[in-house]
Design a protein around this motif. Sequence first.
Motif, short mmCIF file in Angstrom:
data_model
loop_
_atom_site.label_atom_id
_atom_site.label_comp_id
_atom_site.label_asym_id
_atom_site.label_seq_id
_atom_site.Cartn_x
_atom_site.Cartn_y
_atom_site.Cartn_z
N GLY A 220 7.47 -33.94 -6.60
CA GLY A 220 7.49 -32.49 -6.43
C GLY A 220 8.71 -31.79 -6.98
O GLY A 220 8.75 -30.56 -7.05
N LEU A 221 9.70 -32.52 -7.43
CA LEU A 221 10.94 -31.92 -7.93
C LEU A 221 10.70 -31.15 -9.22
O LEU A 221 11.30 -30.10 -9.46
CB LEU A 221 11.99 -33.01 -8.15
CG LEU A 221 13.37 -32.55 -8.63
CD1 LEU A 221 14.03 -31.66 -7.58
CD2 LEU A 221 14.26 -33.76 -8.92
N PHE A 222 9.78 -31.67 -10.09
CA PHE A 222 9.53 -31.05 -11.39
C PHE A 222 8.14 -30.42 -11.48
O PHE A 222 7.62 -30.22 -12.58
CB PHE A 222 9.68 -32.09 -12.51
CG PHE A 222 11.02 -32.76 -12.54
CD1 PHE A 222 12.18 -32.04 -12.36
CD2 PHE A 222 11.11 -34.13 -12.76
CE1 PHE A 222 13.43 -32.65 -12.40
CE2 PHE A 222 12.34 -34.76 -12.80
CZ PHE A 222 13.51 -34.01 -12.62
N GLY A 223 7.53 -30.13 -10.37
CA GLY A 223 6.20 -29.54 -10.37
C GLY A 223 5.33 -30.22 -9.33
O GLY A 223 5.56 -31.38 -8.97
N ASP A 224 4.33 -29.50 -8.84
CA ASP A 224 3.52 -30.05 -7.75
C ASP A 224 2.09 -30.39 -8.15
O ASP A 224 1.27 -30.72 -7.30
CB ASP A 224 3.50 -29.08 -6.56
CG ASP A 224 2.79 -27.77 -6.87
OD1 ASP A 224 2.37 -27.57 -8.04
OD2 ASP A 224 2.64 -26.94 -5.95
N GLU A 225 1.76 -30.30 -9.44
CA GLU A 225 0.38 -30.60 -9.86
C GLU A 225 -0.03 -32.03 -9.53
O GLU A 225 -1.20 -32.29 -9.24
CB GLU A 225 0.21 -30.34 -11.36
CG GLU A 225 0.18 -28.88 -11.75
CD GLU A 225 1.58 -28.28 -11.92
OE1 GLU A 225 1.67 -27.07 -12.20
OE2 GLU A 225 2.57 -29.03 -11.78
N GLU A 226 0.91 -32.94 -9.60
CA GLU A 226 0.59 -34.34 -9.24
C GLU A 226 0.15 -34.42 -7.79
O GLU A 226 -0.88 -35.05 -7.47
CB GLU A 226 1.81 -35.25 -9.49
CG GLU A 226 2.06 -35.58 -10.94
CD GLU A 226 2.72 -34.44 -11.70
OE1 GLU A 226 2.76 -34.49 -12.94
OE2 GLU A 226 3.22 -33.48 -11.05
N LYS A 227 0.90 -33.77 -6.89
CA LYS A 227 0.58 -33.83 -5.46
C LYS A 227 -0.70 -33.09 -5.11
O LYS A 227 -1.51 -33.57 -4.31
CB LYS A 227 1.74 -33.25 -4.65
CG LYS A 227 2.95 -34.17 -4.51
CD LYS A 227 3.96 -33.54 -3.55
CE LYS A 227 5.06 -34.52 -3.20
NZ LYS A 227 6.00 -33.94 -2.20
N THR A 228 -0.88 -31.91 -5.71
CA THR A 228 -1.98 -31.05 -5.28
C THR A 228 -3.29 -31.32 -6.01
O THR A 228 -4.37 -31.04 -5.46
CB THR A 228 -1.62 -29.57 -5.48
OG1 THR A 228 -1.39 -29.32 -6.88
CG2 THR A 228 -0.36 -29.21 -4.69
N GLN A 229 -3.24 -31.87 -7.25
CA GLN A 229 -4.44 -32.02 -8.03
C GLN A 229 -4.70 -33.46 -8.49
O GLN A 229 -5.80 -33.99 -8.30
CB GLN A 229 -4.38 -31.11 -9.27
CG GLN A 229 -4.09 -29.65 -8.97
CD GLN A 229 -5.12 -28.98 -8.10
OE1 GLN A 229 -6.30 -29.33 -8.15
NE2 GLN A 229 -4.70 -28.03 -7.27
N ILE A 230 -3.71 -34.09 -9.10
CA ILE A 230 -3.96 -35.38 -9.74
C ILE A 230 -4.09 -36.51 -8.72
O ILE A 230 -5.03 -37.32 -8.80
CB ILE A 230 -2.84 -35.69 -10.76
CG1 ILE A 230 -2.79 -34.59 -11.83
CG2 ILE A 230 -3.10 -37.05 -11.44
CD1 ILE A 230 -1.65 -34.73 -12.83
N ILE A 231 -3.19 -36.58 -7.75
CA ILE A 231 -3.28 -37.64 -6.74
C ILE A 231 -4.59 -37.54 -5.95
O ILE A 231 -5.26 -38.57 -5.74
CB ILE A 231 -2.05 -37.61 -5.81
CG1 ILE A 231 -0.81 -38.07 -6.59
CG2 ILE A 231 -2.27 -38.50 -4.58
CD1 ILE A 231 0.50 -37.96 -5.81
N PRO A 232 -5.01 -36.36 -5.50
CA PRO A 232 -6.32 -36.29 -4.82
C PRO A 232 -7.47 -36.78 -5.69
O PRO A 232 -8.41 -37.41 -5.19
CB PRO A 232 -6.46 -34.80 -4.49
CG PRO A 232 -5.05 -34.31 -4.37
CD PRO A 232 -4.29 -35.07 -5.40
N ALA A 233 -7.42 -36.52 -6.99
CA ALA A 233 -8.47 -37.00 -7.89
C ALA A 233 -8.44 -38.52 -8.00
O ALA A 233 -9.49 -39.18 -7.97
CB ALA A 233 -8.30 -36.37 -9.27
#
Length: 346
Positions: A220-233
């Motif tokens: 989450g330090l450089f953006g939250d797309e991994e947490k909110t979109q990619i990891i759930p996928a």
Amino acid sequence: MAPHRPVLGITMGDPAGVGPEITARALAQPAVTSSCKPVVIGDRSVMAATLELLHSPLELHAVGSPGECGFAPGAIECLDLGNVDAERLPKARVSAEAGRAAYAYIETGVKLCQSGEVDGLVTAPINKEALAAAGIQHSGHTEILAKLSGTADFAMLLMGKELRVIHVTTHVALRRVPDLVTRERVLKVIRLAQRTMSGLGRPRPRIAVCGLNPHAGEDGLFGDEEKTQIIPAVEAARREGLDVFGPLPADTLFSRARGGEFDIVVAMYHDQGHVPVKTLGFTYDEAAGAWTGLSGVNVTVGLPFLRVSVDHGTAFDRAWKGIANPESMVEALDVAVRMLAARPAS
């Protein structure tokens, strides 16, 4: 029993570019014509001019439908659409005339696939500026094919000798990418990666997913797309039984895949996936001022028919000089034959 030779439609691409030449050069190779029955979808006059330019030993056989092809040794079959006259065509530059013709070749190729007259489609490069000049507003081959075939879920797959990369987004501005990297889209592309590898005879592929941000977001330090979109996928794909890893930092992931740790990589955007594949597959010789290696092909995944393409552009700087490199076209035809052979019998 002799192996089945599929009928492959080859769209000529932009007739002002290198498409006609790389097609003619590829079809002059016995290894190509011994594995498939190729029919060029284009214009007789352009192919005739190309064969003359190359001093090719191939004999041109113009036809009105694939059913008229004889596929005789030493002949090149050309489905003549009569769109352009090679003598008047502006060569090696953008023109609306060439753009209209290139689009017509694609339209015809799709119809032939849908009717079953050809078993698959191999495409030579088109030029987006020429399409736009002709009033055809599409961002690329992939999107054209999807619209013509009514395909909603599709993705671009690049296949090199050492990497396979499928893309979540392709021909969009970079500033739009974060909004398009959604859980739903990432999951669809992971599924398409699974489908692709199953079609290549690997029912249990190791699928690696790139992060969007540097260091895959660094928690989450450089953006939250991994947490909110990619990891759930990724988690949803695992629940479906898929062997998925990530999101992983892209700066090291491709080296790991190249080394054999993963079978296919899901990239988030165009350059993230294209740069490693083309760096490995393309070789430029500064002393010669020429591309000496052009390995790599493009497959549109999700279409109701097989489509494989060269992985380079129209190369107007090299077109109609008799010097174009056919390596990617030869590879595209080989990949098409192998992918068709791997499909289960219907």
